[in-house]
Structures are given as structure tokens and as C-alpha cells.
Design an enzyme around this catalytic site. Sequence first.
Site, PDB file in Angstrom:
ATOM      1  CE  LYS A 202      -1.924   3.026   2.137  1.00  0.00           C
ATOM      2  NZ  LYS A 202      -1.720   4.296   1.736  1.00  0.00           N
ATOM      3  CD  GLU A 278      13.340   1.157   9.816  1.00  0.00           C
ATOM      4  OE1 GLU A 278      13.998   2.116  10.405  1.00  0.00           O
ATOM      5  OE2 GLU A 278      14.165   0.236   9.915  1.00  0.00           O
ATOM      6  CB  CYS A 312      13.466   9.215   8.153  1.00  0.00           C
ATOM      7  SG  CYS A 312      14.171   8.162   7.132  1.00  0.00           S
ATOM      8  CD  GLU A 410       9.603  13.414  11.198  1.00  0.00           C
ATOM      9  OE1 GLU A 410       8.528  12.780  11.552  1.00  0.00           O
ATOM     10  OE2 GLU A 410      10.602  12.578  10.744  1.00  0.00           O
TER      11      GLU A 410
HETATM   12  P1  NAD Z   1       2.511   8.702   7.312  1.00  0.00           P
HETATM   13  O1  NAD Z   1       2.599   7.752   8.598  1.00  0.00           O
HETATM   14  O2  NAD Z   1       1.397   9.622   7.505  1.00  0.00           O
HETATM   15  O3  NAD Z   1       2.060   7.756   6.045  1.00  0.00           O
HETATM   16  C1  NAD Z   1       2.752   6.343   5.587  1.00  0.00           C
HETATM   17  C2  NAD Z   1       2.096   5.586   5.080  1.00  0.00           C
HETATM   18  O4  NAD Z   1       1.087   4.870   6.171  1.00  0.00           O
HETATM   19  C3  NAD Z   1       1.068   5.805   4.043  1.00  0.00           C
HETATM   20  O5  NAD Z   1       1.141   4.913   3.127  1.00  0.00           O
HETATM   21  C4  NAD Z   1      -0.289   6.078   4.595  1.00  0.00           C
HETATM   22  O6  NAD Z   1      -1.458   5.878   3.753  1.00  0.00           O
HETATM   23  C5  NAD Z   1      -0.207   4.773   5.672  1.00  0.00           C
HETATM   24  N1  NAD Z   1      -1.329   4.952   6.849  1.00  0.00           N
HETATM   25  C6  NAD Z   1      -1.636   6.116   7.605  1.00  0.00           C
HETATM   26  N2  NAD Z   1      -2.216   5.895   8.562  1.00  0.00           N
HETATM   27  C7  NAD Z   1      -2.365   4.457   8.417  1.00  0.00           C
HETATM   28  C8  NAD Z   1      -3.164   3.699   9.411  1.00  0.00           C
HETATM   29  N3  NAD Z   1      -3.873   4.031  10.381  1.00  0.00           N
HETATM   30  N4  NAD Z   1      -3.060   2.177   9.205  1.00  0.00           N
HETATM   31  C9  NAD Z   1      -2.392   1.814   8.152  1.00  0.00           C
HETATM   32  N5  NAD Z   1      -1.674   2.550   7.254  1.00  0.00           N
HETATM   33  C10 NAD Z   1      -1.780   3.867   7.566  1.00  0.00           C
HETATM   34  O7  NAD Z   1       4.043   8.867   6.820  1.00  0.00           O
HETATM   35  P2  NAD Z   1       4.215   9.836   5.619  1.00  0.00           P
HETATM   36  O8  NAD Z   1       3.711  11.207   5.893  1.00  0.00           O
HETATM   37  O9  NAD Z   1       3.757   9.253   4.263  1.00  0.00           O
HETATM   38  O10 NAD Z   1       5.997   9.960   5.726  1.00  0.00           O
HETATM   39  C11 NAD Z   1       6.565  10.817   6.515  1.00  0.00           C
HETATM   40  C12 NAD Z   1       7.182  10.177   7.710  1.00  0.00           C
HETATM   41  O11 NAD Z   1       7.709   9.161   7.250  1.00  0.00           O
HETATM   42  C13 NAD Z   1       8.076  11.062   8.431  1.00  0.00           C
HETATM   43  O12 NAD Z   1       7.702  10.960   9.744  1.00  0.00           O
HETATM   44  C14 NAD Z   1       9.446  10.396   8.312  1.00  0.00           C
HETATM   45  O13 NAD Z   1      10.308  10.776   9.597  1.00  0.00           O
HETATM   46  C15 NAD Z   1       8.935   8.891   8.089  1.00  0.00           C
HETATM   47  N6  NAD Z   1       9.903   8.352   7.471  1.00  0.00           N
HETATM   48  C16 NAD Z   1      10.788   7.346   8.072  1.00  0.00           C
HETATM   49  C17 NAD Z   1      12.014   6.781   7.559  1.00  0.00           C
HETATM   50  C18 NAD Z   1      12.725   5.667   8.507  1.00  0.00           C
HETATM   51  O14 NAD Z   1      13.448   5.045   7.731  1.00  0.00           O
HETATM   52  N7  NAD Z   1      12.923   5.862   9.693  1.00  0.00           N
HETATM   53  C19 NAD Z   1      11.931   7.058   6.256  1.00  0.00           C
HETATM   54  C20 NAD Z   1      11.175   7.700   5.682  1.00  0.00           C
HETATM   55  C21 NAD Z   1      10.232   8.429   6.147  1.00  0.00           C
END
Ligand code: NAD
Length: 508
Positions: A202, A278, A312, A410
Amino acid sequence: METQFQSLEDEIISGKDISVPDFLKAWLAKPKLNFVGNQLCESNSKKVYCNINPATEEDICWVVLSDKTDVAKSIQVARDAFNKGEWSQLSQRERAKIVKRLGELIIEHRAPLAILESLDTGKPIFESFEGDIPRSASNFQFFAEFAEDEEKLVFQNLQDEHTAFREPLGVVALITPWNLPLYLATWKIAPALMMGNSIVLKPSELTPLTACYFAELTQKAGLPSGVFNVVHGFGDKSAGEFLVSDPGIDAVSFTGETSTGRAIMRSAAVGPTRISFELGGKGATIIFEDADILEAVEETLKAGFRNQGQICLATPRIFIHKNIYSKFRNLFVEKANQIKVGNPLNYSTRMGSLIGREHWEKVMGYVCKVEEPMKILSGGDRPREIRKGAFLAPTIIENVPLDHPISREEIFGPVVSLYSFQNEGEVIKEVNDTQYGLSASIWTTDLDRAERVSRAVQSGLVWINCWFARDLRVPFGGQKRSGIGREGGKHSLDFFSDWKSVCVRRKK
Ligand code: NAD
């Protein structure tokens, strides 16, 4: 290597503003559908949403909004494929041939994939063409080679022989964010495939394009039907939640925000399902007075502003020794002002737009909180010459109190704060004063100090005199609220497989 897209590659690197080629326009004119059992499928709900280009604010395409029955169907198809054994029962060597082919196909399709990634995210084509897409290919090359040979453990004692070997888990759910769409999806897909699992991916609702394009490549590579599936939709109370809360899922690998991790953990309790998270970060760079300042400035600019600061592992907090503070600050600001912000589809652009208007407003919400004695040294708004789109100039702020939301939360944008410190003990305390623990960089020519500080910093990854240097075998992940588990090399294989131990009693 000459590819069918050679002239498009030449055009990309020519430095001209490029336009979307006709064959991609035609591809984008069709709604983006789920990919289930090697077929493009509409949603039962018949609902779609509009995917928007954040740099131009124009519509890119329609994307299906999956409902619960669509997600359940994708899981069933993945399960059937798993049970059929055409993939799950192959040897790792056999799987490696197709996994390697996926990497080759990504390289062959590097130009269209890079264009799609830049359209979707607003990131500079330089970044997607030179960074995201080649790295996506190398995820496949790496895991194919790393896991090509079966791992088998053998222990003998006087009576018995114990052997242990890996088995696939079954159907795994991969949930990925928008900042590095194909790069992070393939970082999970490659080891999950090598271990023999079936997948339901997804992708972020904001960046569905490269997942759609890649799905078509899995057919070309010869991956058996149903082994790789993609469902589209939002997260909360939508496709994401339906997927991770389905008891038919054997593991959830998630990259995204810490708060989403909490929600997924609750949903995955239904299994309970194995999870790997992550999560968010609030990285720090520490610059000691003996550092090579020029090099530290160059690398820290990348750490602060690459991918518009939406990494991140970015470094929104820069701690500089008081004796070099002014020198570092002046040079850093001067160089940040030289970064070319503009059209993502021009190879010379180094900063494009943020992911969208909503995120731009969130980031600007922090910038608007700047008040005396805080000071914006550069940026702070959309560059004057750009009239629309989610653009924000590299923004540098000083005198931010350590307990201010800009220091603690963040922001995930091109916003960097500078802090002056007096000694090692003080800076370690300040760097660690956050719920996150993903990454830190230390700049010093004193390697004893570097080692001491790297141990004291609460962070899953520490770079000394560099940033973002990666070896895909190294455990990757966050401490504290930045993650659960590790990815990379053996750690990814461990997550996506189960060990089975068999004991044979020898005849007396
Ligand atoms: P997000 O958590 O909003 O969304 C990520 C994914 O999760 C999307 O596909 C979204 O549709 C899905 N999602 C959201 N709510 C959900 C739920 N309740 N159940 C299942 N799936 C759900 O994150 P984002 O805004 O897409 O990305 C940015 C974030 O990702 C930042 O916090 C960043 O630090 C983090 N990030 C971390 C790493 C790492 O390696 N630690 C790498 C890249 C990004």
C-alpha cells in the site's frame, strides 16, 4: 548501456526543462488501478481520488480508492499464490534470478520512473534519476546476491543432529511513505521476495505512480501471478488500516510517522502480527571546533535540504561549537542561498517542491512561530520568483530555544535550526533531549572524541565526518520512538522469514 529510453535519458540530463513524454501522458490518462493477481482491478466502491502534482498544483491522474473488500481480495489472491508454491517453494537461487531481473528492468526504465517520481513528489529529477531510481534497482541487486545461498545452521551433539533453515512467512503487508516512494518500497519488496513471501503493498496515497509502473515490470520479470500486489487508498479507516488489521496478514513492514506506527500497532494486535517500524526522526549534527568546516558545511547542506529536508535522516538541528559558530553560520547561510530551487523537471534544479499544499502549510506553521529572540537567517517563505506550488526556500533559524516546538518536533521540511554549544557533555545532553533516536552526524578530526560521542548519542545511526553513507548490510533503524526493529542485510531477511529447527535422533 543503451536502453529503449536513451533519448529520454539524454533529454533529462541535458539541463533543459523537460516535458512529460507522450507515452507517459497516455499512461497517466488512464486511472491508476489496483494490481492484484497480475491484473489491473477497479475498486468495488468505484471511488477514485485525484493525484496532484505538488509543484504545479495540476491534476496528474485519478487513482482508485480501495474498500475493505478490495483489500481482502488482494490478501486472498496473495495467499493463494503463496499456497500454490510457484514462488514460495523455489530455492533462493531460483528466486534471485527474477529478483535480479527486477533490478535490471528498473534501470532500463529509469527515465520514465524518474519522471513519474518527480511528478508525484515534486523532487528534482536530478534526485530521482541519480538517486531514488538507481537505489531502487540496487535494492534488488543487493538482496538477490546477499540471499542467493540458502542459510542452514547445523549443530551436532552426541545423540542428535539439529538443523535450522529459513522459511517464508506467508503474506506480508508493506506500507510506505511519500518521501522516497520507490526507493523505500523496494527496500522492503526485495528481501520479502527473496524470502519467498507474497506481498500486498500500500504505497502512500500521495505518491502511487512508481508503484503502479513497477507492478507492470513484475509481470515482465516473470514473477508468478499473485506474488506481488498493490492496493491504493488512504491510511486511517481506508486501505492502509484495512490491510494491517486483516488477520490474513503475517507481517507488517511500515515506514512512516511515529503516530501512524502507534495506530498500526493497535491494528496489528489482531494477529498479533509481526511488525517492523521505521518511524520519524529529529536528527542532529554536531560540529566540533576542530572539524573541517568547508566539508562539514557542504555535507550538512545536503543533510538539511536534500529532498527538501523530507528525509527521516535529515538534520534539522545543527549544534556548532561556540568558537566556530559565526564562521560556520555565515558560510552555511551563504551556500544555502545558492541552492537552486525551482522546476523539478530540470536537471540543474537542486530543490523542488514539498509534497503538497497541506504539508507546506504544516511546515510554514512552524516557521510562523519564529519570534524574538529567534531569527530567520535565510528562506522562511516560497522563493519570490516562484508563484505557485509547495515550494519553500532553504530556511535557517537561530536562537531557537531547545524546548520550542521547532527544536522538538519533526517538521519534515527544509527548516534547519542552528545552536551554539560550549562543551561535549552539554551538547550530548541537548542532542539526546528528544523522543526520537534515528540519526546523528559528528564532525571532528579527533577520532577518540568521535568514538566517545558516537556511543553517548542515543541514535540508531551515527555518521562521523560524513552523512548518508550507506552499506546495505548494516542494520538500519531507529532507537527510542524512531522505530522498532532493523532493516538491511540479514536483519531484513530475519524479519521476512521464520527459522525452522529440525532435530534428528541418531541411531544408537
Ligand atoms: P505517514 O505515517 O503519514 O504515512 C505512511 C503510510 O502509512 C502511508 O501509506 C499511509 O497511507 C499509511 N497509513 C496512514 N495511517 C495508517 C493507518 N492507520 N493504518 C495503516 N496505514 C496507514 O507518513 P508519511 O507522511 O507518508 O511519511 C513521512 C514520515 O515517514 C516522517 O515521519 C518520516 O520521518 C517517516 N520516515 C521514516 C523513515 C525511516 O526509515 N525511519 C524513512 C522515511 C520516512
